[in-house]
Design an enzyme around this catalytic site. Sequence first.
Site, short mmCIF file in Angstrom:
data_model
loop_
_atom_site.label_atom_id
_atom_site.label_comp_id
_atom_site.label_asym_id
_atom_site.label_seq_id
_atom_site.Cartn_x
_atom_site.Cartn_y
_atom_site.Cartn_z
N ASP A 24 0.82 -1.15 0.23
CA ASP A 24 -0.03 0.07 0.10
C ASP A 24 0.78 1.20 -0.11
OD1 ASP A 24 -2.02 2.02 0.12
OD2 ASP A 24 -3.00 0.81 1.66
C1 BGC Z 1 -5.15 3.36 0.17
C2 BGC Z 1 -5.05 2.44 -1.10
C3 BGC Z 1 -4.86 3.12 -2.29
C4 BGC Z 1 -3.54 3.99 -2.03
C5 BGC Z 1 -3.15 4.91 -3.36
C6 BGC Z 1 -3.86 4.24 0.25
O1 BGC Z 1 -3.90 5.23 1.10
O2 BGC Z 1 -5.01 2.67 1.51
O3 BGC Z 1 -6.08 1.80 -1.14
O4 BGC Z 1 -4.86 2.48 -3.26
O5 BGC Z 1 -3.54 4.94 -1.12
O6 BGC Z 1 -4.28 6.01 -3.32
#
Ligand code: BGC
Length: 735
Positions: free
Chosen positions: A271
């Site tokens: 993530d």
């Molecule tokens: C989230 C993800 C997301 C990523 C990119 C993170 O903060 O948990 O679900 O895909 O950011 O935006």
Amino acid sequence: MNVLILRLKIVVKTCCSAFFFMLLAAGAANAQQSLINSKQEEKIRALISQMTLHEKVSLLHANSKFYVSGIKRLGIPELALSDGPHGVRAEINRHDWAYAGWTTDSATCFPPGTALAATWNPELASKQGLVLGEEARFRKKDVLLGPGINIIRSPLGGRNFEYMSEDPFLISRMAVAYIKALQSKDVAVSVKHWVANNQETHRDSVDVQVSERAFREIYLPGFKAAVTEGGAYTVMAAYNKFRGDWCSENEYLNRQILRNEFGFKGVLMTDWAAAHSTVKAALSGLDLEMGTDIKDYNEWYFANPLIKAVEEGKVPVSVVDEKVADVLRVMFKTKMFDEDHREKGKMNISGHQKAAYNSAAEAAVLLQNKGNILPVNFNKIQSIAVIGDNATRKHCGAGLSSEIKALYEITPLQAIKQKFGASVKINFAQGYEKQSTFKEGSNRGQGNSDNVDWKLINEAVKVARESDVVIIFGGLNHDFDTESFDKQNMDLPYGQEVLMQEVAKANPNTVVVIVAGSPVKLAGIVNRVPAILWSWYGGMEAGNAVADILSGKVNPSGKLPFTIPVALDQSPAHALGNFPGKDLKVNYEEDVLVGYRWFDTKKIQPQFPFGYGLSYTGFALNNFSTDKKIYEKNDIIHAKLMVKNTGARYGAEVVQLYVSDPVSSVLRPEKELKAFQKVFLQPGETKTVELDVKVGDLAFYDETKKSWKVEAGEFVLQLGNSSRNISKTLKISVK
Ligand code: BGC
């Protein structure tokens, strides 16, 4: 002969039984096998053999917010990623989080995850996947960061709206359909967030403790189905820790389960800013580092420090080669080396918008309809009061990473005006106001949420008195249903309960529409208003869908994908006091008793149960039978029933098959969903439905033997249209 043909025609296939999906995955027992093709593997090896260590490592970390460098001299293109689960997010600047201001990135906005799951219709998940795939390709994206499939463990979970359900079987069926369709458009999914990421509070530091049994029975099945049946090309490691180790560097999760047990052959990425080490993460199976909060990309864990670790002999080069192979494999699968034959994509065409409308229309759940006050006969009324902030609020553009720049978003008030404004007088009143002016998704937006604004309530009461029918659009917004923060409580914010009570006193023909993506407390209104419709965040077609349901053009057919408790302390994690944990640790003490498994086993009466939803017509389930009474452990139970539309309107019923194991050596949930089917019926029509369940799917996870176990003896099949409305039961035995 003719009779036989007719009968065959009306047999509804068991598209949602475990067995059917097993057959879909058949051919290759594990869909990950399809990622391997010997010619491709040769090409991958040949490419790797030409790369320097620097080049290899350049493929294992981002070069900006959402891109990973290619290697020009070898013809390897840059990899482009984008959020998110229910629409392709607008383009973000390469090196900061501001939007790039493109004019070509207004996307189709679908209803988010809980709404999709509430349709109980995997065909709609599939349609959504196809649309997202086409729009991602139009935007030249290679990976779309979704679906989000974490279990809804608490009504307070900030991202519940993005996820799907409290039930792993329902999640699995929807996720597999979505993934297969999306990837058929030459775009990789990224199944997120791997794993046990069930709260936003301290999401980037909390350590989750869960028994192996609950982990296997509740938290893993969705991911397993996504990988082994859906054939997901990429998976996103969550922020949290799991049993002491960060998910992004967790040997047990990433090597033992994902790679070895599930046979995952694709890319495991972090993530955004979820990487914590170089050597440990590299050795435990992570491929790709995204979003790290260090300006110089060369200083990320999987950049210069990885090169150094290889040079120092701490990470074998063969491990780096495997990671590069995973990345190249996904590139081959998405045809990145074959642009001529790759999906070209389409953006926001009317077919896409129709798909968003269909999901919104099938998602809405009719919770209560005393005196059949719904549908509203707009030909017979002269005036209607439309009250509430959610009558005019647009939701697609909020919620943080899943926010979407929708080409348009029809609000309920707009749709009601457009459809009925010519013949019916529409009296709007604000009713309650969102208190915060912060951008939705900043937790500060939840402040002042218990304010009661009597001025607005009095205005609303006045228009209610002057109108034949009243519709109040209440619920939440993305100050509550949002990434990064959990809800502080389950209440309807901004004095809505008082508003609804006062308005209903003034006009008994009051309908409440709840716009929300996670459970809210309805105890204060169920006995005060005759009708409640849960319409979710409905995406760009929200208003049209809800107006068509209110008027009866569409018959509601959604079913709750989660339990709505009377109060928060009924709900397992809260009853046991283990949400959101203490000292950055959360222990899932409720074990396998998540959602309805808890309510049913503990005999707690919820406000509205899992799987529940009414219709404007009626249905009867009859002639429930199984092909045998006694089964072997490798058998499949073929169950059959007739479902009849007993009313005067076209409609759909979701037939749900739960199974219980009354005598077991371990505590088993009172019942568990094992198959379902949404059946569409004309008035008076009857269809035969077949539901298949593998006897193997009746197993529990035996922690002592570390394997699944079906204990011989009696099982009860329970057929119904919610977890609490079981109309037929049958006993079978397993030898
Ligand atoms: C989230 C993800 C997301 C990523 C990119 C993170 O903060 O948990 O679900 O895909 O950011 O935006």
